[in-house]
Design an enzyme around this catalytic site. Structure first.
Site: not given
Ligand SMILES: *Cc1c(COP(=O)(O)O)cnc(C)c1O
Length: 360
Positions: A102, A173, A197
């Site tokens: 990511w 993030d 999530k």
């Protein structure tokens, strides 16, 4: 068969209680005779709900008053471009830690909007597994507009458990670890997270921004991604994802009933510890991450014999253990154990893993 346990990395399972409540009020929300999806986002009843959701998130994370909370479009990756466009100029240098997949995507996106993305360090392979270089070995730039990192790399299962100590605003993030344990928000300039999530349905992103970072958007920033506009408009510059906002609000209330991030953090650490302990004592299963850098949300594991992966996954699914396939970039298995996963899910997984090892 009893209800399955869903280990999907995202969109991930939501608390059963929340889903039940959403179902009960699906056709008749707030005694209005219509769904929450069918009402104007400007209606006072909706606005009250929306404000309550923000208030609950503020309480859960102890967000200081000098931060704005935005409910944005475009998920986690939408923020990969929103961040550089909003808080760096086109001529700026920005610092990024590359701790996994990511981080890499975030770096590639930032490169479109700033002069230079300086990667301060990347993951290393040590004898004890994948790790992140110690901060004294990072190549920080002297005048970065901000420092960006991903504290929990969802695919790799790598986590940085301390907040870095840098002189510029920290952007994080937190798509896969927001609300998973206590956090000092005041150490950050921007925290963002795709919702699917630990918060709610996909598409929604939460962005938490310190006031002094507003007002600096690049001239060609698209208006719906402009933090300053969205802050001024209460995240309703255009029609927000009203259903996701509502569901996020239910999840926040559920989390408060669980005792907040303190209590869920303890449970999350206990869940992860149990799983890692089992994997570590086994020669059949293996976790590729250095013990100091292991995620408590995403636990990847490999079988000593790779050719058994498919049968492992087939049998797991038949036993009601869903979503265990590792990301296509890294293979193997991954158990994502976000806030909504109860300890009973870990116990069921361990029982299955034990049994599988014994039988093959
Ligand atoms: C899932 C995830 C993303 C991507 O979120 P999207 O909503 O699919 O854009 C970004 N960063 C991290 C750390 C993630 O786990």
């Amino acid at each position: 068969m009893s209800a399955p346990f869903n280990f999907s990395a995202g969109p991930a399972m939501l608390p059963a209680e929340v889903m039940q409540q959403a179902q009960e009020e699906f056709l008749n929300w707030n005694h209005l005779g219509i769904s929450v999806m069918e009402i104007s986002h400007r209606d006072p009843v909706f606005v009250r709900m929306a404000e309550q959701a923000e208030q609950d998130l503020r309480e859960l994370m102890a967000i200081p008053d000098n931060y704005r909370v935005l409910f944005m479009h475009g998920g986690g990756r939408g923020q990969f471009s929103a961040v550089p466009q909003n808080i760096a100029g086109p001529a700026d240098t920005v610092d990024y830690l590359n701790s996994g997949i990511w981080s890499e995507f975030a770096i590639r996106e930032a490169e479109k909007y700033v002069n230079h993305v300086n990667v301060v360090a990347s993951t290393l392979v040590t004898e004890q597994g994948k790790a992140i270089a110690a901060q004294e070995n990072w190549q920080l730039s002297p005048h970065a507009a901000y420092f960006h990192y991903c504290p929990n790399e969802t695919v790799d299962g790598i986590a940085l458990h301390q907040v870095p100590d840098v002189a510029v605003p920290i952007v994080a993030d937190m798509s896969s670890n927001i609300l998973s344990e206590p956090l000092d928000v005041s150490k950050f300039g921007v925290i963002y997270a795709g919702a699917q999530k630990n918060i709610g349905p996909s598409g929604l992103a939460i962005a938490i921004i310190r006031d002094d970072l507003l007002g600096h958007a690049q001239r060609n920033t698209s208006t719906i991604m402009d933090y300053t506009v969205q802050a001024k408009e209460g995240s309703m510059y255009n029609t927000p994802n009203t259903f996701a906002w509502y569901l996020a609000g239910l999840v926040f209330q559920w989390l408060k009933r669980q005792g907040g991030v303190e209590a869920i953090g303890q449970l999350n650490r206990a869940k992860a510890a149990k799983l890692y302990e089992f994997i570590d004592q086994s020669s059949f299963y293996h976790n590729p991450v250095h013990p100091d850098y292991r995620s408590i949300m995403n636990v990847p594991f490999l079988l000593a014999d790779d050719s058994l992966n498919d049968i492992f996954l087939q049998q797991a699914e038949a036993a009601g253990l869903l979503g265990l396939k590792g990301h296509r970039f890294v293979g193997g298995m991954r158990a994502s154990i976000y806030n909504a996963m109860p300890m009973a899910g870990i116990d069921a997984l361990l029982e299955f893993m034990c049994e599988f090892e014994r039988k093959v």
